[in-house]
Design a protein around this motif. Structure first.
Motif, mmCIF file in Angstrom:
data_model
loop_
_atom_site.group_PDB
_atom_site.id
_atom_site.type_symbol
_atom_site.label_atom_id
_atom_site.label_comp_id
_atom_site.label_asym_id
_atom_site.label_seq_id
_atom_site.Cartn_x
_atom_site.Cartn_y
_atom_site.Cartn_z
ATOM 1 N N SER A 81 -10.296 45.489 3.324
ATOM 2 C CA SER A 81 -11.206 46.114 2.354
ATOM 3 C C SER A 81 -10.667 45.940 0.939
ATOM 4 O O SER A 81 -11.409 45.608 0.011
ATOM 5 N N ILE A 140 -17.159 49.368 6.856
ATOM 6 C CA ILE A 140 -16.064 49.094 7.794
ATOM 7 C C ILE A 140 -16.548 49.464 9.197
ATOM 8 O O ILE A 140 -17.036 50.575 9.422
ATOM 9 N N LEU A 180 -19.778 48.585 0.641
ATOM 10 C CA LEU A 180 -18.723 48.159 1.559
ATOM 11 C C LEU A 180 -18.873 48.922 2.870
ATOM 12 O O LEU A 180 -19.145 50.134 2.861
ATOM 13 N N VAL A 204 -19.467 52.888 1.896
ATOM 14 C CA VAL A 204 -19.309 53.483 0.583
ATOM 15 C C VAL A 204 -20.060 52.610 -0.418
ATOM 16 O O VAL A 204 -20.166 51.392 -0.228
ATOM 17 N N LEU A 218 -19.717 51.692 -4.261
ATOM 18 C CA LEU A 218 -18.751 51.816 -5.349
ATOM 19 C C LEU A 218 -19.422 51.465 -6.677
ATOM 20 O O LEU A 218 -19.778 50.313 -6.920
ATOM 21 N N GLY A 260 -18.634 52.608 11.036
ATOM 22 C CA GLY A 260 -17.431 53.423 10.898
ATOM 23 C C GLY A 260 -17.390 54.127 9.561
ATOM 24 O O GLY A 260 -17.149 55.330 9.471
ATOM 25 N N PHE A 261 -17.647 53.371 8.507
ATOM 26 C CA PHE A 261 -17.499 53.923 7.160
ATOM 27 C C PHE A 261 -18.312 53.078 6.209
ATOM 28 O O PHE A 261 -18.301 51.852 6.301
#
Lengths: 245, 245
Positions: B173, B198, B196, B210, B212, B207-208
């Motif tokens: 990442s 993950i 982004l 975001v 930015l 999973g994740f």
């Protein structure tokens, strides 16, 4: 493909070029893409070239033929300014286009070229130009410290981060070689040997030239050292994203 | 322009995309280029997109319309393999080309697109594909650990130096964001916010994620930290050229 760079600094100028040419992937050759025209103590010019090889060779040959003909629109040894010198390179390029362009077009061959010209004439300033395929050109000034031609993208980030007008000739040479290393890793049509020239402002003659083969110890030290330094830099950057996943 | 990257790792996959679109330099907008289709616990797909916005939006909309129609050549929720899922993306792209391509051609509009597809279906492997404009595709395997689409060159050198199959999701990442930083510095048509994602292997759900923004503290820490680390790396590399000039 090709990669060339010219960097204008307070101390002088650094030029570098690769030497790989290819006409299809099964016809790969080595040709010099850096050419010097100088009268030591009076004037110095260096050209690096990208594009169709018959076109760039034609331009360099024509510039050679025009030397000492005392026509200020053709003769690099008679011209009174760097602006005039850049025009001469443009004129030569237009001349070859005029002679061969139509025939190449009939064969649907890409027939374009570009040049970086650096030089200084006694009592004048050191200048750096980018000459486009149409024979027009721009000059490096203000915050613009370098020009690239050919495969320019892979090697640009390191130049942007390092090069400033007060960077030393030595550091700029190192940066140019790192820029070449990044480019050669990503594009096999850019390759060694590399030609590098250092001109010290007001010297009015070539300061230093070197041809770096792939196994050159300095090139290898930079390649290995840079690979390791980049990995260290990567791990040194704070990774405190605070993300959980 | 656009920049997107997808990185396949032992631990999972990282995908990132910018969100800048432009139709001419005076028509710059922000559009999401990352899309997830998932049935948590059963299947997970993520697509990032590059190319003509009406085309990529058309493909994403069509993939949405096809969901639950139980046609294994259209329905990402019915397809039995990642190979089949990549085919569905290609089918959707061909469909939009068929519907709109002729009209766009009449207006001489560049009408092309490409996609990176990552995903996993229960009892199958996590896979990463690059889907081309013609609807054909390739899969990341062996030493190929990532795909890029859009403005790929500026950000490639750092990926090549850092990413390996056993790189952690966290490091990948970070590397992706450095790759974006290099790209955004060099091409103003690639810009924040960055998306982004993950995905941890075998999780079968996002999973994740975001988004930015430009002023995001982690993005800023990476940008500033990387600039400083690169300069330090540059000065750390042995400069023993032995040249005199």
């Amino acid at each position: 493909m090709t990669y060339c760079v010219g960097i204008l600094l307070d101390e002088g100028v650094v030029l570098a070029s690769d030497s790989r040419t290819n006409a299809g992937i099964d016809r790969v050759s080595t040709f010099r893409k850096m050419f010097v025209f100088e009268k030591p103590g009076e004037r110095f010019f260096c050209l690096v070239t990208a594009g169709n090889l018959s076109l760039t060779q034609g331009v360099i040959s024509l510039l050679g033929e025009w030397l000492n003909n005392e026509n200020p629109e053709q003769d690099l040894f008679a011209v009174g300014s760097m602006f005039g010198a850049a025009r001469i390179v443009g004129n030569a390029l237009r001349e070859i286009h005029k002679t061969d362009g139509g025939y190449l077009q009939q064969h649907e061959v890409d027939f374009s070229a570009s040049f970086i010209l650096a030089g200084q004439i006694k009592d004048g300033q050191l200048r750096l130009y980018l000459v486009y395929d149409a024979g027009n050109f721009i000059e490096a000034m203000g915050v613009t410290t370098y020009f690239q031609i050919g495969e320019v993208k892979y090697g640009k980030p390191i130049l942007d981060r390092v090069i400033q007008r007060d960077t030393s000739l030595s550091d700029a040479s190192k940066c140019a070689l790192i820029s070449f290393d990044s480019t050669m890793r990503s594009n096999v049509s850019v390759g060694p040997p590399l030609d590098l020239l250092i001109y010290r402002r007001n010297a009015l003659k070539t300061g230093f030239t070197v041809r770096l083969e792939d196994h050159d110890p300095y090139l290898k030290a930079i390649r290995d050292g840079w690979g390791a330094a980049i990995l260290k830099a990567f791990h040194d950057v704070s990774a405190g994203s605070g993300w959980t996943f």
